[in-house]
Design a protein around this motif. Structure first.
Motif, PDB file in Angstrom:
ATOM      1  N   THR A  78      -9.655  14.338  -4.206  1.00 24.89           N
ATOM      2  CA  THR A  78      -8.972  13.262  -5.082  1.00 24.89           C
ATOM      3  C   THR A  78      -7.543  13.640  -4.845  1.00 24.89           C
ATOM      4  OG1 THR A  78     -10.612  13.128  -6.616  1.00 24.89           O
ATOM      5  CG2 THR A  78      -8.466  12.287  -7.329  1.00 24.89           C
ATOM      6  N   MET A  79      -6.638  12.801  -4.772  1.00 21.93           N
ATOM      7  CA  MET A  79      -5.130  12.711  -4.669  1.00 21.93           C
ATOM      8  C   MET A  79      -4.600  12.071  -5.910  1.00 21.93           C
ATOM      9  SD  MET A  79      -2.454  11.545  -1.771  1.00 21.93           S
ATOM     10  CE  MET A  79      -3.050   9.715  -1.897  1.00 21.93           C
ATOM     11  N   TYR A  80      -3.444  12.412  -6.154  1.00 18.01           N
ATOM     12  CA  TYR A  80      -2.967  12.106  -7.495  1.00 18.01           C
ATOM     13  C   TYR A  80      -1.519  11.920  -7.239  1.00 18.01           C
ATOM     14  CZ  TYR A  80      -6.684  14.720  -9.365  1.00 18.01           C
ATOM     15  OH  TYR A  80      -8.072  15.172  -9.599  1.00 18.01           O
ATOM     16  N   LEU A  81      -0.779  10.948  -7.890  1.00 16.72           N
ATOM     17  CA  LEU A  81       0.642  10.674  -8.224  1.00 16.72           C
ATOM     18  C   LEU A  81       1.111  10.686  -9.724  1.00 16.72           C
ATOM     19  CD1 LEU A  81       3.119   9.980  -6.569  1.00 16.72           C
ATOM     20  CD2 LEU A  81       2.595   7.473  -7.036  1.00 16.72           C
ATOM     21  N   GLN A  82       1.717  11.710 -10.114  1.00 12.81           N
ATOM     22  CA  GLN A  82       2.200  11.817 -11.521  1.00 12.81           C
ATOM     23  C   GLN A  82       3.412  11.155 -11.270  1.00 12.81           C
ATOM     24  OE1 GLN A  82       0.664  13.337 -14.483  1.00 12.81           O
ATOM     25  NE2 GLN A  82       2.491  12.236 -15.291  1.00 12.81           N
ATOM     26  N   MET A  83       3.708  10.309 -12.614  1.00 12.39           N
ATOM     27  CA  MET A  83       5.042   9.419 -12.524  1.00 12.39           C
ATOM     28  C   MET A  83       5.570   9.824 -13.839  1.00 12.39           C
ATOM     29  SD  MET A  83       3.605   5.729 -10.680  1.00 12.39           S
ATOM     30  CE  MET A  83       2.442   5.470 -11.792  1.00 12.39           C
ATOM     31  N   ARG A  84       6.648  10.171 -13.852  1.00  9.98           N
ATOM     32  CA  ARG A  84       7.566  10.460 -15.137  1.00  9.98           C
ATOM     33  C   ARG A  84       8.784   9.515 -15.027  1.00  9.98           C
ATOM     34  NH1 ARG A  84       5.521  15.300 -13.397  1.00  9.98           N
ATOM     35  NH2 ARG A  84       4.092  16.476 -15.007  1.00  9.98           N
ATOM     36  N   SER A  85       9.276   9.380 -16.238  1.00  6.13           N
ATOM     37  CA  SER A  85      10.670   8.751 -16.558  1.00  6.13           C
ATOM     38  C   SER A  85      10.526   7.417 -15.661  1.00  6.13           C
ATOM     39  CB  SER A  85      11.557   9.676 -15.825  1.00  6.13           C
ATOM     40  OG  SER A  85      11.875  10.835 -16.714  1.00  6.13           O
ATOM     41  N   LEU A  86       9.520   6.575 -15.931  1.00  5.49           N
ATOM     42  CA  LEU A  86       9.465   5.401 -15.275  1.00  5.49           C
ATOM     43  C   LEU A  86      10.584   4.395 -15.580  1.00  5.49           C
ATOM     44  CD1 LEU A  86       5.570   5.393 -15.295  1.00  5.49           C
ATOM     45  CD2 LEU A  86       6.909   5.191 -13.142  1.00  5.49           C
ATOM     46  N   LYS A  87      10.721   3.556 -14.367  1.00  3.94           N
ATOM     47  CA  LYS A  87      11.541   2.638 -14.649  1.00  3.94           C
ATOM     48  C   LYS A  87      11.060   1.268 -14.546  1.00  3.94           C
ATOM     49  CE  LYS A  87      15.150   5.990 -12.790  1.00  3.94           C
ATOM     50  NZ  LYS A  87      16.061   5.907 -11.542  1.00  3.94           N
ATOM     51  N   PRO A  88      11.706  -0.044 -14.824  1.00 10.40           N
ATOM     52  CA  PRO A  88      11.134  -1.402 -14.556  1.00 10.40           C
ATOM     53  C   PRO A  88      11.102  -1.326 -13.000  1.00 10.40           C
ATOM     54  CG  PRO A  88      12.627  -1.427 -16.493  1.00 10.40           C
ATOM     55  CD  PRO A  88      12.836   0.070 -15.952  1.00 10.40           C
ATOM     56  N   GLU A  89      11.994  -1.015 -12.425  1.00  4.41           N
ATOM     57  CA  GLU A  89      12.009  -1.177 -10.988  1.00  4.41           C
ATOM     58  C   GLU A  89      10.944  -0.313 -10.238  1.00  4.41           C
ATOM     59  OE1 GLU A  89      14.507  -0.169 -12.751  1.00  4.41           O
ATOM     60  OE2 GLU A  89      15.968   1.266 -11.762  1.00  4.41           O
ATOM     61  N   ASP A  90      10.176   0.360 -10.915  1.00  2.00           N
ATOM     62  CA  ASP A  90       8.885   1.151 -10.280  1.00  2.00           C
ATOM     63  C   ASP A  90       7.762   0.251 -10.447  1.00  2.00           C
ATOM     64  OD1 ASP A  90      10.055   4.127 -11.962  1.00  2.00           O
ATOM     65  OD2 ASP A  90      10.175   3.748  -9.735  1.00  2.00           O
ATOM     66  N   THR A  91       7.810  -0.879 -11.114  1.00  3.37           N
ATOM     67  CA  THR A  91       6.769  -1.713 -11.404  1.00  3.37           C
ATOM     68  C   THR A  91       6.356  -2.324  -9.916  1.00  3.37           C
ATOM     69  OG1 THR A  91       7.490  -2.548 -13.345  1.00  3.37           O
ATOM     70  CG2 THR A  91       6.089  -4.286 -11.950  1.00  3.37           C
ATOM     71  N   ALA A  92       4.814  -2.104  -9.368  1.00  7.84           N
ATOM     72  CA  ALA A  92       4.422  -2.659  -8.183  1.00  7.84           C
ATOM     73  C   ALA A  92       2.874  -2.209  -8.044  1.00  7.84           C
ATOM     74  CB  ALA A  92       5.016  -1.723  -7.073  1.00  7.84           C
ATOM     75  N   VAL A  93       2.374  -2.726  -7.156  1.00 10.35           N
ATOM     76  CA  VAL A  93       1.142  -2.540  -6.714  1.00 10.35           C
ATOM     77  C   VAL A  93       1.034  -1.054  -5.985  1.00 10.35           C
ATOM     78  CG1 VAL A  93      -1.147  -3.065  -5.629  1.00 10.35           C
ATOM     79  CG2 VAL A  93       0.139  -4.834  -6.939  1.00 10.35           C
ATOM     80  N   TYR A  94       0.321  -0.140  -6.532  1.00  7.86           N
ATOM     81  CA  TYR A  94       0.439   1.186  -5.778  1.00  7.86           C
ATOM     82  C   TYR A  94      -0.796   1.294  -4.786  1.00  7.86           C
ATOM     83  CZ  TYR A  94       4.552   2.615  -8.186  1.00  7.86           C
ATOM     84  OH  TYR A  94       6.031   2.631  -8.795  1.00  7.86           O
ATOM     85  N   TYR A  95      -0.436   1.669  -3.888  1.00  8.65           N
ATOM     86  CA  TYR A  95      -1.816   1.945  -2.896  1.00  8.65           C
ATOM     87  C   TYR A  95      -1.750   3.400  -2.208  1.00  8.65           C
ATOM     88  CZ  TYR A  95      -1.560  -3.032  -2.163  1.00  8.65           C
ATOM     89  OH  TYR A  95      -1.531  -4.458  -2.437  1.00  8.65           O
ATOM     90  N   CYS A  96      -2.979   4.118  -2.161  1.00 11.64           N
ATOM     91  CA  CYS A  96      -3.015   5.280  -1.594  1.00 11.64           C
ATOM     92  C   CYS A  96      -3.625   4.849  -0.100  1.00 11.64           C
ATOM     93  CB  CYS A  96      -3.965   6.335  -1.981  1.00 11.64           C
ATOM     94  SG  CYS A  96      -5.642   5.811  -2.362  1.00 11.64           S
ATOM     95  N   ALA A  97      -3.115   5.691   0.675  1.00  9.93           N
ATOM     96  CA  ALA A  97      -3.336   5.834   2.265  1.00  9.93           C
ATOM     97  C   ALA A  97      -3.796   7.164   2.841  1.00  9.93           C
ATOM     98  CB  ALA A  97      -2.430   4.987   2.864  1.00  9.93           C
ATOM     99  N   SER A  98      -4.419   7.219   4.012  1.00  4.23           N
ATOM    100  CA  SER A  98      -4.629   8.546   4.726  1.00  4.23           C
ATOM    101  C   SER A  98      -4.776   8.167   6.121  1.00  4.23           C
ATOM    102  CB  SER A  98      -5.908   8.926   4.071  1.00  4.23           C
ATOM    103  OG  SER A  98      -7.161   8.416   4.502  1.00  4.23           O
ATOM    104  N   LYS A  99      -4.517   9.311   6.855  1.00  5.72           N
ATOM    105  CA  LYS A  99      -4.650   9.284   8.340  1.00  5.72           C
ATOM    106  C   LYS A  99      -5.175  10.551   8.677  1.00  5.72           C
ATOM    107  CE  LYS A  99       0.055  10.098   8.656  1.00  5.72           C
ATOM    108  NZ  LYS A  99       1.459   9.653   9.217  1.00  5.72           N
TER     109      LYS A  99
END
Length: 122
Positions: A78-99
């Protein structure tokens, strides 16, 4: 080949926090470099954060430095993304990816999740 499934998205007020998860299955996750991207209807997909196969090195887009933290637990695949102090401009669809680790220096990623929506209200 590895399959990726994101979770943890949702609606949050500006200044709030969310933690996204990316569960990997298929091949051993530690064989892969991984990262997070995001996309809105108005913008092309953009890089958010990346992490090496063992978590020893991380990179961030300037727009999220100091607010977001990428991490991984290879024992849990598992991979994580901890997001703090979120702003309206962070609104999006978030994708994880690997190679594969052998392609760590390549700009493109081979495997993608289906995405999870993050909406930050003002």
């Amino acid at each position: 080949q590895v399959q990726l499934v994101e979770s943890g998205g949702g609606l949050v007020q500006a200044g709030g926090s969310l933690r996204l998860s990316c569960a990997a299955s298929g091949r051993t996750f530690s064989l892969y470099t991984a990262g997070w991207f995001r996309q809105t209807p108005e913008k092309e997909r953009e890089f958010v954060a990346g992490i090496t196969w063992n978590g020893g090195s991380t990179t961030y887009a300037d727009s999220v430095k100091g607010r977001f933290t990428i991490s991984r637990d290879n024992a849990k695949n598992t991979m994580y993304l901890q997001m703090r102090s979120l702003k309206p401009e962070d609104t999006a669809v978030y994708y994880c990816a690997s190679k594969p680790r052998s392609r760590a220096s390549a700009n493109d990623y081979d495997y993608w999740g289906q995405g999870t929506q993050v909406t930050v209200s003002s």
